[in-house]
Design an enzyme around this catalytic site. Sequence first.
Site, PDB file in Angstrom:
ATOM      1  CB  SER A  94      26.465  55.299  60.782  1.00 50.75           C
ATOM      2  OG  SER A  94      25.741  54.426  61.635  1.00 50.75           O
ATOM      3  CE  LYS A 133      34.031  55.110  56.675  1.00 52.90           C
ATOM      4  NZ  LYS A 133      34.585  56.285  57.365  1.00 52.90           N
ATOM      5  CB  CYS A 489      80.855  60.041  64.988  1.00 54.61           C
ATOM      6  SG  CYS A 489      79.169  59.716  65.534  1.00 54.61           S
TER       7      CYS A 489
END
Length: 729
Positions: A94, A133, A489
């Site tokens: 890694s 990546k 409303c």
Amino acid sequence: MVTKDMFGEPSDPPASAADRVAALRDELHKHAHSYYVLDEPTVPDAEYDRLFQELQALEAQHPELASPDSPTRRVGGKPLSQFASVRHAVPMLSIRTETDTEASGAQNFDTRVRKELGLAESEPPVEYVAELKFDGLAINLRYEDGVLVQAATRGDGEVGEDVTQNIRTIRQIPLRIAAPTLIASRTSLPPGGAELARGGPSRRSPSDISVPPVLEVRGEVYMRRDDFESLNEKQREKIAQGAKGEKTFVNPRNAAAGAVRQLDPAIAARRPLSFFAYGLGEVTPKEQGGPDFESHFQMLLTLKSWGFPVAALTQTAQGASELIAFHQKIGKERDQLPYDIDGVVYKVNSLALQKKLGFVTREPRWAVAHKYPAQEQMTTVLAIDVQVGRTGKLTPVAKLAPVFVGGVTVTNATLHNEDEARRKDVRIGDTVVVRRAGDVIPEVVSVLAEKRVRDAPQFTMPHTCPVCGSDAVREEGEADYRCTGGLFCGAQRKEAILHYAHRRAVEIEGLGDKLVEQLVDANVIRTLPDLYRLGLTALAGLDRMADKSANNLLEALERSKSTTLPRFLFGLGIRHVGEATAKELARHFGKLDAVMDATEEQLLEVSDVGPIVAKSIRTFFDQPHNREVVEQLRACGVHWTEGEPAARAPRPLSGKTFVITGTLPTLSRDQAKDMVEAAGGKVAGSVSKKTDYVVAGTEAGSKLTKAQELGVAVIDEAALLVMLAAPAA
């Protein structure tokens, strides 16, 4: 059938069969590379399929010609009971992650590299390679004498799993490496990788480098976003059809990883996987005929010349400033990329400098991953509320324990609608994965069901509006519930006022978005009748409202009191009731009270009213709040001329559809539209095969062209006036 010689051993196939098989494999490899890697198809799909089927037939007839590099091996082999372990000849290590997601992360890396190399500030910048990546699954591909013999996952870096059968199904991965001279003209990456096209620091052409006897290529298996969406759509269809054991996938990475680790390669073959190469594992040493690369960039170009896909956005960068620019550029483009990334990677370009820098705790000093803020995080659902939008749409929203995702702190995530909330089965107390990409509204991606609190109740959509208490209905074929109290409303207040004031409705000149925003936000207006109760004092308290403007608005409000029944009906904002339908309702019933009291059966007698529209009208007027607003508007002086229901005799343009385009000699488009609709015709906005006439004036443009292409009758204003004056058939 396999032929055998006199000793019972398989005999050699006819030379023509062996030659044809070899020729077919070579041709199919070239076509696949052009299609899947270069995105430049060289033959139609049907021709590729014909060649593929011919090769399949020959291999079935002569199984002794079987070869691991045959294109037919991509369709999957026998299911496995388990994966075999593979020890990597060169560990898949890694790389260090730069935790500072801002631009300074690139500066930190460059500072460390220069310090390790002992470079003074006055010395030239270090050259790097900047890559993406990818958010996928790392894979090691082993080639021997140019043929893919093994593919393995990263595993723990030392030992991975043999997934060769599944990897062979990925058409971007070559089963046999073509000679570089075959694609020597393609040594630069596609548009978008300008730095790669520049060729890097090495003057040696990648096409000069031959394929070594042993070559391990490392890269990422991933799934494109569009392929992921298509896959999930198919999964949803299977689930809807009652298929057992099927599920949708959380994200492209999980879908790709799951496909690679399928024990049945036939399943993997049906998953749309892609691949990018970015490095090497074991390679024959240069002393034994292996490649002698000078830089990482040159190695990438060579991999491309050998037929491997390499990301186009890879580039060289001089020093920290260009790394920062790359990080910022990719960050802006991240959400528009066709695949997921979670950062960028910087690598020192010179292989000699890489060797000098070496490793620390098994991580290379010459590379770093510079991440962006995570787009997915886990959190807890504290509650599920239902929000009402400007148009009355009800949306379930998960209230979350605050979580930092996609660069911001998120406390709410949409569940879209009842079907989505049920499909994901989100419940209060659940641990969920939340995703936010760019400016996209955060959403719940998945639920970690194993962490669910026992007896957590299933979410149920309310059947009344949480804002005004009116009925919430879901029409047939619709995914959303909607509040039916449009005139009352509070959530729909601004939209209702703007629609009522529209020039094609009641028309209140000067009452625009910004003014409505101020009036509602300041609580000056709560419902439509409040418009007619406005005075100079209330208006004077608003920003940028001078006395003259206030007086002009009050005069416009006074003028609007005198309107027509069609305009008033349209201005009420009843769902599915447009201008044409409002005119038909007014013509058919004559009076507003008759419309308000009409049954669904009576409404269905109106031209242009179907079951959905009839139900919508009935539902609207069944709400006491809406009726109250209508009566208050009347009490404020809004009026119109009413008459008797119109005779049902046909009108001259009944059943005909018109499109009006260009500038007419005497009529405006609105006037022409009103006249056509009054005569029973319909006016559409675009030309289609269903259009009966196009009324064309000067500068008619594309609609006239479309009419001529479709053979639709084209008339002028004079012809229209003649049709309007003609008696009904």
